[in-house]
Write a protein that holds these residues in place. Sequence first.
Motif, PDB file in Angstrom:
ATOM      1  N   UNK A  41       0.961  -1.190   0.124  1.00 58.39           N
ATOM      2  CA  UNK A  41      -0.015  -0.121   0.027  1.00 58.39           C
ATOM      3  C   UNK A  41       0.882   1.279   0.116  1.00 58.39           C
ATOM      4  N   UNK A  42       0.207   2.366   0.370  1.00 56.91           N
ATOM      5  CA  UNK A  42       0.943   3.660   0.191  1.00 56.91           C
ATOM      6  C   UNK A  42       1.923   4.048   1.660  1.00 56.91           C
ATOM      7  N   UNK A  43       2.373   4.983   1.622  1.00 60.46           N
ATOM      8  CA  UNK A  43       3.287   5.323   2.671  1.00 60.46           C
ATOM      9  C   UNK A  43       2.802   6.637   3.392  1.00 60.46           C
ATOM     10  N   UNK A  44       2.990   6.541   4.580  1.00 64.79           N
ATOM     11  CA  UNK A  44       2.725   7.695   5.586  1.00 64.79           C
ATOM     12  C   UNK A  44       3.622   8.691   5.474  1.00 64.79           C
ATOM     13  N   UNK A  45       3.380  10.108   5.960  1.00 67.01           N
ATOM     14  CA  UNK A  45       4.196  11.311   5.726  1.00 67.01           C
ATOM     15  C   UNK A  45       5.575  11.255   6.077  1.00 67.01           C
ATOM     16  N   UNK A  46       5.697  10.288   7.560  1.00 62.95           N
ATOM     17  CA  UNK A  46       6.935  10.189   8.129  1.00 62.95           C
ATOM     18  C   UNK A  46       7.770   8.986   7.144  1.00 62.95           C
ATOM     19  N   UNK A 124      19.385   2.402  15.312  1.00 63.41           N
ATOM     20  CA  UNK A 124      18.261   2.019  14.262  1.00 63.41           C
ATOM     21  C   UNK A 124      16.944   2.367  15.067  1.00 63.41           C
ATOM     22  N   UNK A 125      15.859   2.888  14.215  1.00 61.23           N
ATOM     23  CA  UNK A 125      14.605   3.149  14.922  1.00 61.23           C
ATOM     24  C   UNK A 125      13.627   2.897  13.803  1.00 61.23           C
ATOM     25  N   UNK A 126      12.255   2.659  14.099  1.00 59.07           N
ATOM     26  CA  UNK A 126      11.345   2.737  13.351  1.00 59.07           C
ATOM     27  C   UNK A 126      10.949   3.904  13.069  1.00 59.07           C
ATOM     28  N   UNK A 127      10.541   4.217  12.018  1.00 62.29           N
ATOM     29  CA  UNK A 127      10.015   5.343  11.357  1.00 62.29           C
ATOM     30  C   UNK A 127       8.454   5.802  11.947  1.00 62.29           C
ATOM     31  N   UNK A 128       7.498   4.469  11.832  1.00 55.55           N
ATOM     32  CA  UNK A 128       6.185   4.358  12.278  1.00 55.55           C
ATOM     33  C   UNK A 128       6.037   3.158  13.056  1.00 55.55           C
ATOM     34  N   UNK A 129       4.764   2.692  13.455  1.00 55.63           N
ATOM     35  CA  UNK A 129       4.611   1.696  14.230  1.00 55.63           C
ATOM     36  C   UNK A 129       4.213   0.420  13.294  1.00 55.63           C
ATOM     37  N   UNK A 130       4.052  -0.807  13.718  1.00 52.40           N
ATOM     38  CA  UNK A 130       3.767  -1.867  13.009  1.00 52.40           C
ATOM     39  C   UNK A 130       4.842  -2.678  12.444  1.00 52.40           C
ATOM     40  N   UNK A 134       9.010   1.296   8.359  1.00 48.74           N
ATOM     41  CA  UNK A 134       9.975   1.538   7.805  1.00 48.74           C
ATOM     42  C   UNK A 134      11.237   1.931   8.841  1.00 48.74           C
ATOM     43  N   UNK A 135      12.476   1.065   8.555  1.00 51.07           N
ATOM     44  CA  UNK A 135      13.426   1.408   9.595  1.00 51.07           C
ATOM     45  C   UNK A 135      14.280   2.342   9.210  1.00 51.07           C
ATOM     46  N   UNK A 136      14.997   3.215  10.130  1.00 50.01           N
ATOM     47  CA  UNK A 136      16.021   4.183   9.552  1.00 50.01           C
ATOM     48  C   UNK A 136      17.091   3.940  10.502  1.00 50.01           C
ATOM     49  N   UNK A 137      18.238   3.713   9.998  1.00 47.13           N
ATOM     50  CA  UNK A 137      19.732   3.464  10.596  1.00 47.13           C
ATOM     51  C   UNK A 137      20.403   4.637  10.503  1.00 47.13           C
ATOM     52  N   UNK A 138      21.285   4.876  11.403  1.00 47.35           N
ATOM     53  CA  UNK A 138      22.144   6.184  11.573  1.00 47.35           C
ATOM     54  C   UNK A 138      23.623   5.575  11.771  1.00 47.35           C
ATOM     55  N   UNK A 139      24.592   5.811  11.206  1.00 51.12           N
ATOM     56  CA  UNK A 139      26.109   5.222  11.612  1.00 51.12           C
ATOM     57  C   UNK A 139      26.842   6.329  11.255  1.00 51.12           C
TER      58      UNK A 139
END
Length: 200
Positions: A41-46, A124-130, A134-139
């Motif tokens: 499906x589609x994506x959220x704003x985040x 690492x953190x999740x951009x939204x729930x569920x 989408x995971x965002x990683x920072x190194x």
Amino acid sequence: GKHSGRNAVGTRLKELGWDLKGSDLDAVFDRFKIVAEKKKGGLEDEDLEALVSDSANKGPDDWTLSDLQVTTGMSGIPTATVTMTGPDNISRYCAATGTGPVDAVYKAVDALVGTSVTLETYAMQAVNEGIDALATTRVTIAPSHDSGLQRSTSLHSQTGGEAARKFSGAGSDGDVVVASARAYVAAINKMINWSKNRRG
């Protein structure tokens, strides 16, 4: 809300403060389609904002992650096969093993790019729930002493001590290993470009 279609994505990004055009919008939309298909499906704003920040600041001399595949498990050796396109537009691949799937990917990237770095931080953190978040990683990385790249030190404003120059990168994807790879490649590209600019 959910978004679909290149024009709708461009319009929504503009509403969110990102005025992308041409190849910049194309790059984000290409990633949008891949992630939307995985999420069914589609994506959220985040999600959209994470894709924009992940696709921004790509230069002509950058390495690009084309594909990766990992094999891991409780009884096997984590192995990664990574395909990247270099600044010369030639696609190359490398397989490597590691202590885990992310370590194996990072070792393969190092072999492809031909550099040696020290991983300073990984988050690492999740951009939204569920489950389909989408995971965002920072190194953060620094050139190793044997990297062949120019090392630079910076003076800490409070302690007066010197520390090696560090480079950060961020990456987003529905797959945590791919997000980790994108972040690592982004940091390596910054390091290589910085070193190249310092040499003149």
